[in-house]
Design a protein around this motif. Structure first.
Motif, PDB file in Angstrom:
ATOM      1  N   ASP A 106       0.808  -1.225   0.000  1.00  0.00           N
ATOM      2  CA  ASP A 106       0.000   0.000   0.000  1.00  0.00           C
ATOM      3  C   ASP A 106       0.837   1.270   0.000  1.00  0.00           C
ATOM      4  O   ASP A 106       0.319   2.366   0.122  1.00  0.00           O
ATOM      5  N   GLY A 107       2.149   1.110  -0.117  1.00  0.00           N
ATOM      6  CA  GLY A 107       3.036   2.269  -0.184  1.00  0.00           C
ATOM      7  C   GLY A 107       3.650   2.669   1.137  1.00  0.00           C
ATOM      8  O   GLY A 107       4.507   3.566   1.179  1.00  0.00           O
ATOM      9  N   THR A 108       3.213   2.054   2.232  1.00  0.00           N
ATOM     10  CA  THR A 108       3.803   2.370   3.532  1.00  0.00           C
ATOM     11  C   THR A 108       5.298   2.058   3.498  1.00  0.00           C
ATOM     12  O   THR A 108       5.716   0.996   3.046  1.00  0.00           O
ATOM     13  N   GLU A 109       6.091   2.979   3.988  1.00  0.00           N
ATOM     14  CA  GLU A 109       7.550   2.811   3.910  1.00  0.00           C
ATOM     15  C   GLU A 109       8.189   3.262   5.210  1.00  0.00           C
ATOM     16  O   GLU A 109       7.812   4.265   5.787  1.00  0.00           O
ATOM     17  N   ARG A 110       9.121   2.471   5.677  1.00  0.00           N
ATOM     18  CA  ARG A 110       9.891   2.830   6.849  1.00  0.00           C
ATOM     19  C   ARG A 110      11.361   2.517   6.584  1.00  0.00           C
ATOM     20  O   ARG A 110      11.691   1.679   5.759  1.00  0.00           O
ATOM     21  N   LYS A 111      12.229   3.217   7.324  1.00  0.00           N
ATOM     22  CA  LYS A 111      13.660   2.998   7.166  1.00  0.00           C
ATOM     23  C   LYS A 111      14.289   2.738   8.531  1.00  0.00           C
ATOM     24  O   LYS A 111      13.788   3.198   9.557  1.00  0.00           O
ATOM     25  N   ALA A 112      15.364   2.015   8.505  1.00  0.00           N
ATOM     26  CA  ALA A 112      16.153   1.760   9.706  1.00  0.00           C
ATOM     27  C   ALA A 112      17.603   1.616   9.290  1.00  0.00           C
ATOM     28  O   ALA A 112      17.908   1.353   8.128  1.00  0.00           O
ATOM     29  N   VAL A 113      18.479   1.802  10.234  1.00  0.00           N
ATOM     30  CA  VAL A 113      19.905   1.677   9.982  1.00  0.00           C
ATOM     31  C   VAL A 113      20.474   0.651  10.952  1.00  0.00           C
ATOM     32  O   VAL A 113      20.148   0.657  12.140  1.00  0.00           O
ATOM     33  N   ALA A 114      21.322  -0.253  10.438  1.00  0.00           N
ATOM     34  CA  ALA A 114      21.918  -1.294  11.285  1.00  0.00           C
ATOM     35  C   ALA A 114      23.346  -1.574  10.850  1.00  0.00           C
ATOM     36  O   ALA A 114      23.689  -1.420   9.680  1.00  0.00           O
ATOM     37  N   ASN A 115      24.156  -1.983  11.782  1.00  0.00           N
ATOM     38  CA  ASN A 115      25.509  -2.425  11.489  1.00  0.00           C
ATOM     39  C   ASN A 115      25.531  -3.928  11.310  1.00  0.00           C
ATOM     40  O   ASN A 115      24.856  -4.662  12.040  1.00  0.00           O
ATOM     41  N   VAL A 116      26.305  -4.390  10.356  1.00  0.00           N
ATOM     42  CA  VAL A 116      26.513  -5.819  10.138  1.00  0.00           C
ATOM     43  C   VAL A 116      27.975  -6.118  10.457  1.00  0.00           C
ATOM     44  O   VAL A 116      28.876  -5.504   9.885  1.00  0.00           O
ATOM     45  N   LEU A 117      28.193  -7.045  11.368  1.00  0.00           N
ATOM     46  CA  LEU A 117      29.540  -7.405  11.780  1.00  0.00           C
ATOM     47  C   LEU A 117      29.959  -8.728  11.151  1.00  0.00           C
ATOM     48  O   LEU A 117      29.131  -9.522  10.711  1.00  0.00           O
ATOM     49  N   LEU A 118      31.254  -8.958  11.133  1.00  0.00           N
ATOM     50  CA  LEU A 118      31.821 -10.156  10.521  1.00  0.00           C
ATOM     51  C   LEU A 118      31.358 -11.409  11.252  1.00  0.00           C
ATOM     52  O   LEU A 118      31.417 -11.483  12.478  1.00  0.00           O
ATOM     53  N   ILE A 158      34.120  -7.224  16.430  1.00  0.00           N
ATOM     54  CA  ILE A 158      34.360  -5.793  16.575  1.00  0.00           C
ATOM     55  C   ILE A 158      34.690  -5.203  15.209  1.00  0.00           C
ATOM     56  O   ILE A 158      35.155  -5.903  14.313  1.00  0.00           O
ATOM     57  N   GLY A 159      34.443  -3.902  15.081  1.00  0.00           N
ATOM     58  CA  GLY A 159      34.705  -3.211  13.831  1.00  0.00           C
ATOM     59  C   GLY A 159      35.969  -2.380  13.893  1.00  0.00           C
ATOM     60  O   GLY A 159      36.639  -2.283  14.926  1.00  0.00           O
ATOM     61  N   LYS A 177      45.080  -8.652  22.102  1.00  0.00           N
ATOM     62  CA  LYS A 177      44.815  -7.864  23.301  1.00  0.00           C
ATOM     63  C   LYS A 177      43.326  -7.682  23.539  1.00  0.00           C
ATOM     64  O   LYS A 177      42.893  -7.488  24.673  1.00  0.00           O
ATOM     65  N   LEU A 178      42.536  -7.743  22.460  1.00  0.00           N
ATOM     66  CA  LEU A 178      41.120  -7.420  22.549  1.00  0.00           C
ATOM     67  C   LEU A 178      40.243  -8.625  22.841  1.00  0.00           C
ATOM     68  O   LEU A 178      39.037  -8.469  23.028  1.00  0.00           O
ATOM     69  N   VAL A 179      40.810  -9.817  22.886  1.00  0.00           N
ATOM     70  CA  VAL A 179      40.000 -11.023  23.063  1.00  0.00           C
ATOM     71  C   VAL A 179      39.868 -11.320  24.553  1.00  0.00           C
ATOM     72  O   VAL A 179      40.870 -11.588  25.226  1.00  0.00           O
ATOM     73  N   PRO A 180      38.652 -11.289  25.105  1.00  0.00           N
ATOM     74  CA  PRO A 180      38.484 -11.630  26.526  1.00  0.00           C
ATOM     75  C   PRO A 180      38.977 -13.047  26.807  1.00  0.00           C
ATOM     76  O   PRO A 180      38.770 -13.961  26.018  1.00  0.00           O
ATOM     77  N   GLY A 181      39.649 -13.218  27.922  1.00  0.00           N
ATOM     78  CA  GLY A 181      40.092 -14.541  28.310  1.00  0.00           C
ATOM     79  C   GLY A 181      41.355 -15.024  27.648  1.00  0.00           C
ATOM     80  O   GLY A 181      41.843 -16.103  27.970  1.00  0.00           O
ATOM     81  N   VAL A 182      41.903 -14.249  26.710  1.00  0.00           N
ATOM     82  CA  VAL A 182      43.156 -14.615  26.053  1.00  0.00           C
ATOM     83  C   VAL A 182      44.272 -13.808  26.700  1.00  0.00           C
ATOM     84  O   VAL A 182      44.264 -12.584  26.656  1.00  0.00           O
ATOM     85  N   GLU A 228      39.269  -4.436   8.651  1.00  0.00           N
ATOM     86  CA  GLU A 228      38.037  -3.688   8.851  1.00  0.00           C
ATOM     87  C   GLU A 228      37.152  -4.309   9.921  1.00  0.00           C
ATOM     88  O   GLU A 228      36.442  -3.598  10.635  1.00  0.00           O
ATOM     89  N   MET A 229      37.154  -5.630  10.020  1.00  0.00           N
ATOM     90  CA  MET A 229      36.330  -6.325  11.002  1.00  0.00           C
ATOM     91  C   MET A 229      37.124  -7.473  11.603  1.00  0.00           C
ATOM     92  O   MET A 229      37.973  -8.072  10.937  1.00  0.00           O
ATOM     93  N   VAL A 230      36.838  -7.774  12.858  1.00  0.00           N
ATOM     94  CA  VAL A 230      37.478  -8.878  13.562  1.00  0.00           C
ATOM     95  C   VAL A 230      36.402  -9.715  14.234  1.00  0.00           C
ATOM     96  O   VAL A 230      35.482  -9.164  14.854  1.00  0.00           O
ATOM     97  N   SER A 231      36.500 -11.030  14.102  1.00  0.00           N
ATOM     98  CA  SER A 231      35.619 -11.923  14.851  1.00  0.00           C
ATOM     99  C   SER A 231      36.478 -12.919  15.612  1.00  0.00           C
ATOM    100  O   SER A 231      37.539 -13.331  15.140  1.00  0.00           O
TER     101      SER A 231
END
Length: 996
Positions: A106-118, A158-159, A177-182, A228-231
């Motif tokens: 019916d033409g209803t439109e909405r927008k959202a913004v999201a981050n996508v991580l690795l 993390i990005g 350095k950024l990995v918990p428990g390592v 750019e991304m770390v998993s």
């Protein structure tokens, strides 16, 4: 939209989201963005995804809504249509920031913004109200930052904003350095422990395994500027991604081009004067600098992107002095180039092609205190990584992905002084120029009867170093004795099919994967000239009675006229793997059921299969042979998990995973050709004339015990996640890991070695007898070692972990804090098997199990060397109103366990090697704990609309905590108990960069 209205809607809709997620219909009174991490995408593509549900104002599902995801990182938008239950799926998205457009019929439109991580999928669910005359405004909402959820596994993503906003460092290794428990580690080779041995971690760059083939340590040296991304996956693995790690698995995604032309040039400097002086240890006066540059953009707008980078780290040592005087300073230079193409020829197909090449050269990397300048040695390392991957969206719920990669690392230890003399059998030494014949060990005078001290004195007078005006022996002159070429290769192909379907009231996310991998090592060692030269002085005689005055140890391959010489020792491991995984969503529960099945085959060199023989082989130097195979039935690794979203938002999860770590050096360590190319011991008379030569005994091939079970790690995890607010997220868990079935080389008669000192072989082990019953017959037929490859008797490791993590994502602030209590103990310490434990040590053929004092029953049970009971990490950054970023990293960890090594406990004299012979239970002592604070500050200046000038300063170890570790364990050493290494002192790095 005005800022105040946007802020109001953001708070209102976040509250609506939290309330809605507690109901099964996800009913919402307004547009809501619910961001949560769910299952990982297909493995071969370095991607993430978005999925969710669209409902009406009354909570009923809305079908037929077109969902479009657009981003600067994606050449073409991705679209999906909601199904009857209102769900949609946008898989295999390049990680980045996405704008989502929801459009109804019916033409209803909405927008959202999201981050996508690795390696993560974000969930974005909305309420879509009917269109009206007053509802024409498109509301754009950026929800709270995506939080990480347990999902029955221990994953973090993390990005680059976090990587760039913190005082991390330049290399891939700094990301640990950024990995918990390592645990924090300043090792240059061995990886940090995280519930397992440091060689059992897996390191990925764009999904490519860059750990060292056959050794398991980190080989690749890409810098963080391309990441750019770390998993990170610490535990609770699914049968997705072929994770066989007994430690942790890290993957990174490199930067890609976008629809905009962008670039950066940076120069970073750490002058020797920017570092505090070490309180103990070696003071290394080294200037360091880094040049980085990258540029990317569209070749064909909305279709083909490119990205290219250049990286040049350089180290310049200050002048240094040995007993012989001034010597050349240390220097290291590396040039690395990276290029990447991202192509979307259609909306459904996405392809990536990248190539990384690096050349590194070091000079004067190694020289001793009593060596002349010409005796220094350097290193070279050439690395190439080729990656071709792609994904194809068959339909909204079915995807296919693949990746092919080639990894090459060609390394060499190279004498800085290359000698021109070419040894030949029957050749002679030029006694007037011994420093041009090889590496001369300058003799010292002896009181032994028959030793020619006059000849020794002549060599001392000519080649000795001066001390108080007097020439001394005991030094070294000439060129470094050896060229050491070790090349590594790994070819990999993997593919994955993923399909989502509904069965009754359950959603099944099915994953099918296949992987083939071949890892290879090529080893070539040649002598520089005649190699190592020693003065015997007539103390020994040849077979014909001629007195021996000079002896050389010369690599056999250096002589081109020896028929038995082999160009290289080639060792390889071939692996096939299949994985099947089903992630089942049913109500508030998510179940994970999967299995990874593999087959490993080791190939050595030097034998040929032959029927009718005891061993099944005959000796055949240079011939590749199948050494040992671990069959499918022995490498079945189940993965089971469950997650309960008890209030629609917060979770409780549990997981069981079994791993068979891949790292093994046995393809070379047990290869027969290790004995086919020994050194030659060459003898010369008083005038330097050739007398004779004989092969010098070296390592030899090893037989394998029958019916061994492969090394295994069983893991149990239970935990919970809780989102306190839009910004705060908590995760806590308990984990237990148990390692077993370790393999090591061991004397075939080890169980029969009887009593010694105060100990003896445990009766239940002694009763088992020989490891290989017919070893004597095998050796009589084809030779080989008296050692065999066998399971370590009662070998075990155990690891307990309790962890609490907190993350806060604010508008201008990011904070991550973790505390982990753990205990790592057992009787097999892979991280503590050699004199220097920061090295590429054989996995499966170390000093462990090599004779009395080194067996699993010899004081080995206790706290392992990587045990760190307390580990606290807090890091984050704040972006100011004056275009600056302030980052901080705080670490606290327990000290290193260690024990006394003493051969006398086992009936040996104090002069016998004490390496790995524990004189007391493992980990009986512990060094001091370590803490440090790192800071960074970055200031941006907007020069024009397109150019930004950035100044940055990173200050590491602010309070200069130079804690000692790697304690000298040798009981009879004058330095017993003293640290052999220290954490790096305070140091400052400054940089200037231009972004455009």
């Amino acid at each position: 939209m005005k800022l105040n209205k946007s802020a109001f809607n953001k708070r209102r809709l976040a509250l609506a989201t939290r309330r809605a997620l507690r109901t099964p219909l996800y009913s919402m009174s307004a547009l809501a963005l619910a961001s949560a991490m769910v299952c990982a995408p297909a493995v071969a593509q370095q991607a993430g995804g978005i999925k969710g549900k669209v409902v009406g104002e009354q909570g009923a599902a809305v079908a037929g809504v077109t969902v479009t995801a657009t981003s600067s990182v994606m050449p073409k938008p991705r679209t999906a249509t909601t199904s009857e239950d209102g769900s949609y799926n946008l898989p295999l998205l390049i990680p980045g920031r996405y704008e989502l457009t929801f459009k109804a019929a019916d033409g209803t439109e909405r927008k959202a913004v999201a981050n996508v991580l690795l390696d993560q999928v974000s969930n974005v669910s909305i309420v879509l109200a009917p269109a009206s005359a007053d509802d024409t405004e498109v509301i754009q909402i950026i929800g709270s930052a995506i939080v990480r959820e347990g999902n029955s596994s221990l994953t973090n993503s993390i990005g680059d904003d976090v990587v760039e906003g913190l005082p991390v460092g330049q290399s891939y290794r700094d990301l640990f350095k950024l990995v918990p428990g390592v645990q924090y580690s300043e090792n240059s080779t061995l990886g940090p422990a995280a519930g397992g041995s440091g060689v059992d971690n897996k390191y990925g760059f764009d999904g490519v395994d860059v750990s060292l083939p056959l050794f398991g340590n980190l080989a690749s040296e890409p810098s963080t500027h391309d990441i750019e991304m770390v998993s990170m996956e610490r535990g609770g693995a699914k049968a997705i991604g072929f994770n066989r790690s007994g430690g942790f698995a890290m993957n990174t995604k490199s930067k890609s081009g976008t629809n905009e032309f962008r670039g950066k040039i940076e120069y970073k400097l750490q002058d020797a004067n920017f570092s505090a002086s070490p309180e103990e240890g070696i003071d290394q006066e080294i200037d360091k600098s880094w040049v980085t540059a990258n540029f990317g953009g569209p070749l064909i707008e909305d279709e083909l992107f490119f990205y290219a980078s250049y990286y040049r780290p350089e180290e310049d040592g200050q002048s240094k002095t040995t007993a012989y005087g001034d010597v050349k300073p240390y220097k290291s230079v590396r040039d690395e180039y990276f290029g990447k193409l991202t192509w979307a020829p259609t909306y459904e197909l996405l392809l990536n092609l990248s190539y990384r090449t690096s050349e590194k050269e070091e000079t004067a990397a190694s020289i001793g205190q009593y060596e002349a300048d010409t005796a220094s040695a350097g290193n070279t390392a050439d690395q190439n990584v080729l990656i071709f991957d792609g994904s194809y969206i068959i339909d909204d719920y079915t995807t296919l992905s693949f990746q092919y990669s080639e990894f090459e690392l060609e390394t060499a230890g190279v004498p800085d002084t290359k000698l021109s003399v070419v040894p030949t059998i029957g050749g002679s030494l030029d006694l007037a120029n011994l420093d041009q014949m090889g590496y001369l060990n300058v003799p010292e005078l002896k009181s032994d009867e028959g030793f020619d001290n006059a000849g020794a004195q002549a060599l001392i007078d000519k080649y000795g170093y001066q001390e108080n005006g007097v020439r001394r022996g005991g030094g070294g002159v000439g060129g470094f004795f050896q060229y050491d070429n070790i090349n590594f290769y790994r070819d990999t192909f993997e593919t994955a099919l993923k399909h989502e379907m509904m069965l009754g009231e359950s959603t099944h996310n099915l994953h099918f994967g296949f992987k083939w991998m071949e890892s290879e090592e090529q080893l070539i060692r040649d002598s520089n000239g005649w190699g190592s030269i020693s003065y015997i002085g007539g103390l020994e005689t040849a077979g014909d009675g001629t007195p021996i005055y000079f002896r050389t140890y010369t690599q056999q391959s250096t002589f081109g006229d020896i028929e038995s010489s082999v160009p290289a020792i080639v060792s390889s491991i071939e692996t096939y793997s299949f994985e099947i995984n089903d992630t089942i969503e049913h109500g508030d529960f998510t179940y994970n059921i999967g299995v990874l099945i593999s087959k490993d085959t080791y190939y050595g060199q030097g034998l040929r299969a032959k029927d009718g023989t005891v061993s099944g082989f005959e000796v055949a130097p240079g011939n590749k042979y199948k050494m040992y195979s671990i069959d499918w039935k022995d490498l079945i690794q189940p993965r089971l998990g469950v997650e309960w979203r008890y209030d629609g938002e917060n979770t409780v999860f549990a997981n069981f995973a079994q791993y068979n770590p891949e790292a093994s050096s046995l393809a070379r360590a047990a290869s027969w050709d290790r004995n086919a190319r020994p050194q030659l011991e060459v003898w010369f008379d008083k005038d330097g004339n050739y007398i004779e030569s004989t092969p010098r005994e070296g390592s030899s091939g090893k037989a394998f015990q029958d019916n061994m079970k492969p090394r295994r790690v069983d893991e149990f995890t239970i935990g919970t996640t809780k989102q306190l607010t839009d910004e705060w997220f908590l995760r806590g868990h308990a984990r237990y890991r148990e390692g077993s079935h370790f393999w090591e080389d061991v004397p075939n008669t080890a169980r029969l070695s009887g009593t010694y000192g105060s100990g003896s072989v445990p009766a239940h082990i002694a009763d088992k007898g020989l490891y290989v019953d017919n070893l004597a017959d095998i050796r009589a037929e084809i030779g080989g070692s008296s050692y065999v490859i066998a399971e370590v008797d009662d070998g075990q490791t155990k690891y307990w972990e309790l962890s609490l993590e907190a993350e806060w994502n604010g508008d201008n602030t990011y904070l991550n804090a973790s505390y982990v209590w753990s205990h790592y103990y057992g009787n097999f310490d892979q991280d503590n098997t050699t004199a220097n434990n920061d090295a590429n040590t054989f996995v499966g053929s170390s000093n462990y199990n090599d004779g009395n004092g080194r067996y699993s029953w010899d004081n080995k049970y206790g706290t392992l060397s990587s045990d760190k009971p307390h580990l606290l990490k807090v890091f984050g950054y704040y972006t100011t109103d004056w275009n600056a970023n302030i980052g901080a990293y705080l670490l606290y960890q327990s000290g290193q366990p260690w024990e006394k090594w003493d051969p006398t406990v086992y009936g040996y004299a104090s002069t016998v090697s004490a390496t790995n012979r524990y004189g007391e239970p493992a980990g009986s002592r512990r060094g001091p704990s370590h803490w440090q604070l790192d800071l960074n500050y970055t200031q941006d200046y907007q020069l024009t609309d397109d150019f930004v000038l950035k100044f940055r300063a990173d200050l590491f170890n602010v309070f200069d905590r130079q804690t000692g570790y790697s304690f000298n364990p040798y009981a009879f050493s004058e330095n017993f108990g003293e640290p052999r290494r220290y954490y790096n002192p305070r140091r400052l790095q400054v940089s200037v960069a231009v972004e455009f």
